[in-house]
Each structure stands twice: as structure tokens, then as C-alpha cells.
Design a protein around this motif. Structure first.
Motif, PDB file in Angstrom:
ATOM      1  N   GLU A  15       0.837  -1.189   0.000  1.00  0.00           N
ATOM      2  CA  GLU A  15       0.000   0.000   0.000  1.00  0.00           C
ATOM      3  C   GLU A  15       0.879   1.249   0.000  1.00  0.00           C
ATOM      4  O   GLU A  15       1.611   1.494   0.970  1.00  0.00           O
ATOM      5  N   PRO A  16       0.826   2.058  -1.059  1.00  0.00           N
ATOM      6  CA  PRO A  16       1.564   3.327  -1.035  1.00  0.00           C
ATOM      7  C   PRO A  16       0.876   4.294  -0.066  1.00  0.00           C
ATOM      8  O   PRO A  16      -0.328   4.527  -0.166  1.00  0.00           O
ATOM      9  N   VAL A  21       5.892   2.731   1.848  1.00  0.00           N
ATOM     10  CA  VAL A  21       5.186   1.573   1.303  1.00  0.00           C
ATOM     11  C   VAL A  21       4.905   0.596   2.452  1.00  0.00           C
ATOM     12  O   VAL A  21       5.817   0.147   3.138  1.00  0.00           O
ATOM     13  N   LEU A  22       3.625   0.282   2.642  1.00  0.00           N
ATOM     14  CA  LEU A  22       3.202  -0.557   3.758  1.00  0.00           C
ATOM     15  C   LEU A  22       2.888  -1.967   3.255  1.00  0.00           C
ATOM     16  O   LEU A  22       1.952  -2.154   2.472  1.00  0.00           O
ATOM     17  N   GLU A 144       5.975  -5.105  14.955  1.00  0.00           N
ATOM     18  CA  GLU A 144       5.942  -3.675  14.694  1.00  0.00           C
ATOM     19  C   GLU A 144       5.335  -3.412  13.318  1.00  0.00           C
ATOM     20  O   GLU A 144       5.590  -4.141  12.363  1.00  0.00           O
ATOM     21  N   ARG A 145       4.517  -2.375  13.214  1.00  0.00           N
ATOM     22  CA  ARG A 145       4.046  -1.907  11.908  1.00  0.00           C
ATOM     23  C   ARG A 145       5.215  -1.198  11.231  1.00  0.00           C
ATOM     24  O   ARG A 145       5.850  -0.333  11.836  1.00  0.00           O
ATOM     25  N   VAL A 146       5.516  -1.565   9.984  1.00  0.00           N
ATOM     26  CA  VAL A 146       6.698  -1.051   9.300  1.00  0.00           C
ATOM     27  C   VAL A 146       6.307  -0.535   7.920  1.00  0.00           C
ATOM     28  O   VAL A 146       5.743  -1.281   7.107  1.00  0.00           O
ATOM     29  N   ALA A 147       6.598   0.729   7.651  1.00  0.00           N
ATOM     30  CA  ALA A 147       6.451   1.311   6.316  1.00  0.00           C
ATOM     31  C   ALA A 147       7.848   1.476   5.720  1.00  0.00           C
ATOM     32  O   ALA A 147       8.739   2.052   6.355  1.00  0.00           O
TER      33      ALA A 147
END
Length: 377
Positions: A15-16, A21-22, A144-147
Motif C-alpha cells: 500500500e503506497p 510503502v506498507l 511492529e508496523r513497518v512502512a
């Protein structure tokens, strides 16, 4: 979107966003069917996701935004999780992103709130290959949420070689996502995959292995050489089903998987030992009176006779479902009792501090044991 020279493995789509970018582990179409933000949070936590590339660099830096989870009522964010770098198949180092945002999770309402996150750098020093490009993987944290923002190297980055290992798709609970592992390659699915030489897609979803049809369809619709589903503990945690509904729901989940993989080896794994709910049903929750994170159950042993599920009942039902399906001709279906991965002797040696999740050493032990199951398939 990711550069063509850097492959992101273990993610369904990217997902941009304004933050980078996720990676998502479940397909984009499933989001419309998520029941709450808890599932979305787990989907965005990149358990088993890794970046692949080739380079002769000595210095490799990953620029990311990360969010650490703060679970109520204990609102302190989790400590930093490690990123790991693997060079030519061997773990070569680890690092943390010191800058991070906070994602607050309220288990009572299954809601989340994410604050801003600065761009942070995760830097690795790679072994000296005397100028020869090496195969490099960077494994992202499992919780962890990482972009992803950028990859910077002090030598050219080349596209990775194609993966030719058999593809293993696994679904399970927080233990499968990696709970209490100390590093990304220390979660039991990653240990099992690396030991058995498999290409892992980890659909472990903390608290959310409850036979959701959209997960079954996500497994059905993607390539797989072997599939495993570790079922039961979250159904008990949520007190989501009674015995009457559980067996048919398992059949339905497996039916959907079999629509896309009619003869693929498929392993049903029952829960590992959890004394808290072995003979007592859920629902379980974090004990607000405990000094640290510890779980409790509101169930009573007498309720099992009324149709509520304990882990002992769950294992009985799962074994019966697998036996019935094998009798009906599904010879590629197998059953593994989770207590063979973590049982009474393991709990005595490596007890669960929070009464629910095995520790890092137990995660590795489970992975080594399940690798033998995978090799046999």
C-alpha cells in the motif's frame, strides 16, 4: 512501490502511503471483510516478511517508519524489535530502529490509534565478500508496523535470484505470528521454514485465528506446495464458538482451502499446551491487576459440559475432523497434536510468563520440531 531490484517476500500486496510503502500479509480485498481494527493491525505487522536483493555492499541501511504497539491497560509501548540481515543463508546481524511511533491497541474494543512516526535508519554491516555480490535478506519485525521508505547501499543493488524452494503457507494465532520470539528469524514458523528449506508465507494473526472465511479464501487463492493451519486457541480466547459449531466450521474452512489445493499436503495443528485453558473455557483477557502482562480466563470448568470449548475439547474435535476427512479420501491431510511441539515437559522447563505464550527458546524448539513434520511431507 518497491524497486524491481528489491523483492519483498511474504507480503500479499503493498500500500503506497504518505509514510512509505506498507506491506500487507492478507490480500487487499480482505480488508472490506475485517471485523475490526485488531485484524487490520495484525495484517500490517510483517511477520515473515523479508526484503531480498543481491549486493557486494559492506554497508546496507534500511530507512523505515515503525510503530510499536502499546496495549491497554498497560499503555507502555513494546520495546524495540530487531530487524535481521541474512547473507547467503546465514544470519549476519541485527539492528533496531530507535525512532518510532506508537500504535495504541485497546483489546476491549478491538480499536487502534496510530500516532506520527519519524523516518528511522536500520543499518547493517555486511561480511566482506571481496567485491563479490551476495544474496541478502532483511527480515522485518513480526509485531511492529513497518512502512518501507528506502534502501541505501555502498555498492550497486542487483535483483535477487528467483526462489526455487517449495512454498509453505501457514495460518495460526499470535504464537504463529511470533509472540515472545526475540528476533524475526526466531519465530517458530521461520525456524521451521529455514530448517526445512521452505519459502514461508506466514499468515499468523495474533488473536485472530478464528476460522474467518476470508483467511481460508486467501490461502485457497495463492500458490502453495504445503499448507498448515494451527487452530483452536483463539476460538477459546474469544469464546467464539461452542462445540456444536466448531467442528462444522473447521470442515468449512478446510473445504475452502481444498478448492484451491485439492491434493496439496495440508496439516491441521491443534493448540500447544496452555494450562490456563486446558480444561477450562474462555473468554480470556489481560489481567488488569497483574503487575505485568498476564492472562486470565473468565470461564469455569463446569461450562465445558454445556458445550463451551476448552483446549482438550478442541483437540478432540480437530482430530475427529481430520480422521473423518481422511476416511472420505483426503489422503494428503494430516493432524499434529500441538503438545508434541510444546507440551508438559517443555512447560516445566520453559514456562509461559504470561500464562499464554511460550518464550523465545520455546519458539525455536517448536520450529525445530515442526521442521521434521515439513520434511516428512
Amino acid at each position: 512501490m518497491p524497486d524491481a531490484r528489491v523483492e519483498v517476500r511474504g507480503a500479499a500486496w503493498f500500500e503506497p502511503t504518505a509514510d512509505g510503502v506498507l506491506p500487507h500479509r492478507l490480500p487487499a480485498w480482505t480488508r472490506a471483510q475485517f471485523p475490526d481494527a485488531f485484524v487490520a493491525m495484525c495484517d500490517e505487522q510483517p511477520a515473515g516478511v523479508r526484503l531480498r536483493l543481491r549486493t557486494a555492499a559492506r554497508r546496507l541501511t534500511l530507512h523505515v517508519r515503525t510503530w510499536r504497539v502499546a496495549t491497554l491497560p498497560h499503555a507502555e509501548p513494546a520495546p524495540p524489535e530487531r530487524f535481521e540481515v541474512v547473507v547467503d543463508g546465514r544470519v549476519a546481524g541485527s539492528a533496531v530502529c530507535t525512532a518510532a511511533g506508537v500504535l495504541t491497541f485497546d483489546p476491549g474494543t478491538a480499536t487502534t490509534a496510530a500516532g506520527p512516526a519519524p523516518v528511522g535508519a536500520v543499518a547493517f554491516t555486511l561480511p566482506d565478500g571481496a567485491g563479490t555480490p551476495a544474496d541478502v535478506e532483511v527480515w522485518l519485525p513480526y509485531r511492529e508496523r513497518v512502512a518501507l521508505v528506502a534502501v541505501v547501499a555502498d555498492a550497486p543493488v542487483l535483483p535477487p535470484a528467483a526462489v526455487d524452494a517449495p512454498r509453505w503457507v501457514h495460518h495460526g494465532s499470535s504464537i504463529s505470528q511470533g509472540a515472545n520470539a526475540d528476533v524475526p528469524t526466531g519465530t517458530w514458523p521461520v525456524v521451521a521454514a529455514r530448517t526445512a528449506g521452505l519459502d514461508l508465507v506466514n499468515l499468523g494473526l495474533s488473536g485472530n485465528a478464528v476460522l474467518d472465511p476470508f483467511v481460508a479464501r486467501a490461502i485457497r487463492d495463492q500458490p502453495a506446495d504445503v499448507v498448515s493451519v494451527k487452530l483452536g486457541i483463539n476460538v477459546v480466547n474469544h469464546d467464539a464458538m461452542r462445540r456444536r459449531a466448531f467442528g462444522p466450521a473447521v470442515h468449512g474452512f478446510l473445504d475452502t482451502v481444498r478448492e484451491g489445493h485439492p491434493t496439496t499436503p495440508l496439516v491441521v495443528v491443534s493448540p500447544v499446551l496452555c494450562p490456563l485453558v486446558e480444561d477450562v473455557p474462555g473468554p480470556t483477557s489481560i489481567d488488569p491487576d497483574a503487575p505485568d502482562v498476564r492472562f486470565r480466563t473468565a470461564g469455569r470448568a463446569s461450562e465445558v459440559a454445556e458445550g463451551k470449548l476448552s483446549l482438550r475439547v478442541v483437540r478432540e474435535v480437530l482430530a475427529a475432523v481430520v480422521a473423518a476427512r481422511r476416511d472420505a479420501g483426503d489422503a494428503a491431510l494430516a493432524y499434529v497434536d500441538g503438545r508434541t511441539l510444546y507440551g508438559d515437559a517443555d512447560a516445566a522447563e520453559l514456562p509461559t510468563a504470561d500464562l499464554l505464550h511460550p518464550d523465545a527458546a520455546a519458539q525455536r524448539r517448536m520450529g525445530e520440531r515442526f521442521a521434521a513434520v515439513l520434511r516428512a511431507l
